[in-house]
Design an enzyme around this catalytic site. Structure first.
Site, mmCIF file in Angstrom:
data_model
loop_
_atom_site.group_PDB
_atom_site.id
_atom_site.type_symbol
_atom_site.label_atom_id
_atom_site.label_comp_id
_atom_site.label_asym_id
_atom_site.label_seq_id
_atom_site.Cartn_x
_atom_site.Cartn_y
_atom_site.Cartn_z
ATOM 1 N N ASN A 118 0.846 -1.192 0.000
ATOM 2 C CA ASN A 118 0.000 0.000 0.000
ATOM 3 C C ASN A 118 0.882 1.244 0.000
ATOM 4 O O ASN A 118 1.894 1.313 0.704
ATOM 5 C CB ASN A 118 -0.901 0.013 1.232
ATOM 6 C CG ASN A 118 -1.827 1.223 1.232
ATOM 7 O OD1 ASN A 118 -2.836 1.252 0.532
ATOM 8 N ND2 ASN A 118 -1.472 2.253 1.995
ATOM 9 N N TYR A 121 0.921 10.352 4.365
ATOM 10 C CA TYR A 121 0.492 10.724 5.709
ATOM 11 C C TYR A 121 1.554 11.644 6.307
ATOM 12 O O TYR A 121 2.743 11.346 6.234
ATOM 13 C CB TYR A 121 0.332 9.485 6.602
ATOM 14 C CG TYR A 121 -0.342 8.317 5.924
ATOM 15 C CD1 TYR A 121 -1.673 8.391 5.523
ATOM 16 C CD2 TYR A 121 0.357 7.133 5.668
ATOM 17 C CE1 TYR A 121 -2.291 7.317 4.892
ATOM 18 C CE2 TYR A 121 -0.251 6.054 5.050
ATOM 19 C CZ TYR A 121 -1.572 6.151 4.656
ATOM 20 O OH TYR A 121 -2.176 5.088 4.029
ATOM 21 N N ARG A 122 1.110 12.715 6.923
ATOM 22 C CA ARG A 122 2.088 13.642 7.488
ATOM 23 C C ARG A 122 2.783 13.006 8.694
ATOM 24 O O ARG A 122 2.226 12.141 9.371
ATOM 25 C CB ARG A 122 1.416 14.949 7.876
ATOM 26 C CG ARG A 122 0.600 14.886 9.151
ATOM 27 C CD ARG A 122 -0.115 16.196 9.400
ATOM 28 N NE ARG A 122 -0.722 16.233 10.723
ATOM 29 C CZ ARG A 122 -1.626 17.107 11.097
ATOM 30 N NH1 ARG A 122 -2.050 18.023 10.240
ATOM 31 N NH2 ARG A 122 -2.125 17.087 12.328
ATOM 32 N N ARG A 130 0.859 9.960 11.282
ATOM 33 C CA ARG A 130 -0.553 10.330 11.441
ATOM 34 C C ARG A 130 -1.371 9.743 10.289
ATOM 35 O O ARG A 130 -1.640 10.389 9.282
ATOM 36 C CB ARG A 130 -0.726 11.851 11.492
ATOM 37 C CG ARG A 130 -2.094 12.263 12.054
ATOM 38 C CD ARG A 130 -2.417 13.697 11.691
ATOM 39 N NE ARG A 130 -2.815 13.798 10.302
ATOM 40 C CZ ARG A 130 -4.075 13.779 9.874
ATOM 41 N NH1 ARG A 130 -5.057 13.657 10.732
ATOM 42 N NH2 ARG A 130 -4.355 13.885 8.586
ATOM 43 N N GLY A 162 -5.232 3.017 4.213
ATOM 44 C CA GLY A 162 -4.587 1.746 3.923
ATOM 45 C C GLY A 162 -3.443 1.402 4.851
ATOM 46 O O GLY A 162 -3.318 0.257 5.310
ATOM 47 N N ASP A 192 -3.536 23.035 9.181
ATOM 48 C CA ASP A 192 -3.972 22.027 8.221
ATOM 49 C C ASP A 192 -4.710 22.652 7.052
ATOM 50 O O ASP A 192 -4.904 23.868 6.984
ATOM 51 C CB ASP A 192 -4.840 20.972 8.916
ATOM 52 C CG ASP A 192 -4.667 19.602 8.285
ATOM 53 O OD1 ASP A 192 -5.281 19.365 7.233
ATOM 54 O OD2 ASP A 192 -3.903 18.790 8.830
#
Length: 494
Positions: free
Chosen positions: A172, A176-177, A189, A195, A294
């Site tokens: 996968n 992600y940060r 995170r 996934g 964000d």
């Protein structure tokens, strides 16, 4: 545009006037964010910071700051051409029985093409030219951006996270940060439905107490990055789809410390594990993440996520660090969503042919609001479409608002959409509310983290059974008058 790796792509962008080298000293602490944000809002080029304060490694920013550069990364010249890939994904996700010999042959050709794009594994690769291990592993040696004044730490943003679940043949890829926690530790995170998190959850259940291997590729080629954020069917590898975009097989190499395969031409690769920790309920090491600015335009709340310990860092000679920031739209994720919107249309139309257009406005944080144009056929049709979109693709699980309009409304023109809402909606009759549904963890407006409500607005013309009143008829001018006025208009010089 054909390219082999990120460096090749950068060279071609510069030739097209789509990349600017920044020779002035610019700090990864706040300054790069401010400069990239200003450049993106002006529709400007990608930026290669050649002299980041305190570092010798150049930083690439604003790479996907326009939909055109997203399209170029996917191997086409214009975002409108991305629908062809949407048709490919639609054929793979929900295959139908071929309607004739010609269509059968076309499907066979597609399968053959995808098979030919299976990843190619190399014995050695540029991404392993330099190796840091032991005390040499220190994230402070990389020019990692600290994006906003209220951020708790520097943040890795464009890391391509590579995982594999137990007994799964397919790896996968996800983005992600990762909050920098220590010289060799970051917080991963990933949300529970993603996934990587699902792979890790399966590992933890089947192999308690066993470290979980993870790799993070920084500076992968654009096709591989974009493949990771595309709704690729579970039967298809993101590496394989990246090959289709690039027009050549994705080249991989085995990681030095695990069985994971990483992009051979990535600039930097972080190799390591999520290690067991008996003091945490999950049995694995976790830490409190955030707050960070964000894509919503706010700082998000803190929460606990797994800690990824980096055992080694491999890289190319003279690597380039690829980075971005997230903030109030527009930002790079918003531009990505705007471009990938063209992929979603054929996917949705395969399942719901009545959908004539679909739009995720960037002002809606890329996915929180969808406007859908349909060819209405019966009472209640709009509600069927709402439920269908919420349940069809994982990408729309967190969409809070859906507005459905008729095919006479231009959904990419807010003036037209607002006109439809204010003239065709009765708030009581035409509002659909669904409570206790999955919601983005970053949505602080929801009463419970990860769980909230959704709203659908039926802004279509109402049919008998939906209203007892005579429905309004839109004003239109007769064609002969319009033609006559056009002749007069040409003489006025207006």
């Amino acid at each position: 545009m054909a390219y082999r790796d990120l460096r090749d792509f950068i060279t071609q962008l510069e030739h097209l006037g789509e990349l600017k080298r920044v020779q002035a000293e610019v700090s990864p602490y706040l300054e790069m964010t401010a400069l990239c944000d200003r450049t993106l809002r002006a529709g400007g080029p990608a930026l290669l910071f050649e002299n980041p304060t305190g570092h010798n490694t150049p930083v690439l920013g604003n790479l996907f700051g326009t939909t055109r550069r997203v399209a170029l990364g996917m191997g086409v010249n214009d975002v409108s051409e991305l629908r062809q890939f949407g048709h490919v994904l639609a054929s793979l996700k929900e295959p139908e029985a071929p309607k004739g010999f010609k269509e059968l042959m076309g499907l066979g050709s597609l399968v053959k093409t995808l098979w030919a794009m299976a990843p190619k594994e190399l014995r050695s690769a540029p991404c392993q030219e330099i190796i840091w291990e032991g005390a040499d592993v220190d994230l402070a040696r990389l020019p990692i951006q600290h994006c906003w004044p209220g951020d708790v730490a520097p943040l890795i943003t464009w890391g391509l996270v590579i995982t594999q679940g137990p007994h799964k043949a397919r790896q996968n890829l996800g983005i992600y940060r990762q909050q920098v926690l220590a010289r060799n530790k970051v917080i991963m995170r990933w949300l529970a439905q993603r996934g990587g998190a699902l792979d890790f959850k399966e590992h933890a259940a089947l192999n308690p107490g066993q470290p979980y291997p993870v790799c993070v590729a920084l500076g992968a080629d654009p096709a591989t990055i974009l493949g990771a954020v595309t709704p690729v069917p579970d039967s298809l590898s993101e590496y394989q789809f990246a090959g289709l975009l690039r027009g050549s097989r994705t080249e991989l190499v085995k990681a030095l410390g695990s069985e994971l395969r990483v992009p051979a031409f990535a600039e930097i690769v972080l190799e390591g594990h999520i290690y067991p920790d008996a003091t945490h309920a999950s049995g694995f090491e976790h830490a409190l993440e955030g707050p960070f600015g964000d894509h919503t335009g706010y700082y998000n709340e803190q929460d606990w996520f797994p800690v990824f310990t980096i055992d080694r860092i491999t890289q190319r000679r003279d690597p380039i660090y690829h980075s971005t920031y997230t903030g109030k739209p527009p930002d790079e994720p918003a531009m990505l969503a705007l471009a990938l919107n063209e992929l979603f249309v054929p996917l949705l139309q395969r399942q719901y042919p009545e959908i004539t257009d679909f739009y995720l406005p960037p002002e809606g944080c890329s996915y929180r609001l969808a406007v859908v144009q349909i060819k209405k056929s019966y009472p209640g049709h709009a509600r069927r479409v709402m439920f269908g979109i919420w349940s069809f693709l994982r990408q729309f699980m967190y969409t809070k608002f859906i507005v459905v309009v008729d095919d006479d409304v231009n959904i990419r023109d807010w003036k037209d959409v607002i006109w439809a809402i204010t003239t065709r909606v009765d708030p009581t009759r035409d509002t659909l509310l669904a409570d206790s549904t999955p919601i983005d963890y970053l949505d602080f407006a929801s009463p419970v983290s990860g769980l909230g409500s959704k709203m659908g607005l039926d802004a279509t013309n109402k049919w008998p059974g939906e209203t007892s009143r005579e429905w309004g008829r839109p004003l239109t001018m007769s064609a002969d008058v319009t033609a006559r006025v056009e002749q007069v208009w040409q003489t006025l010089g207006l």
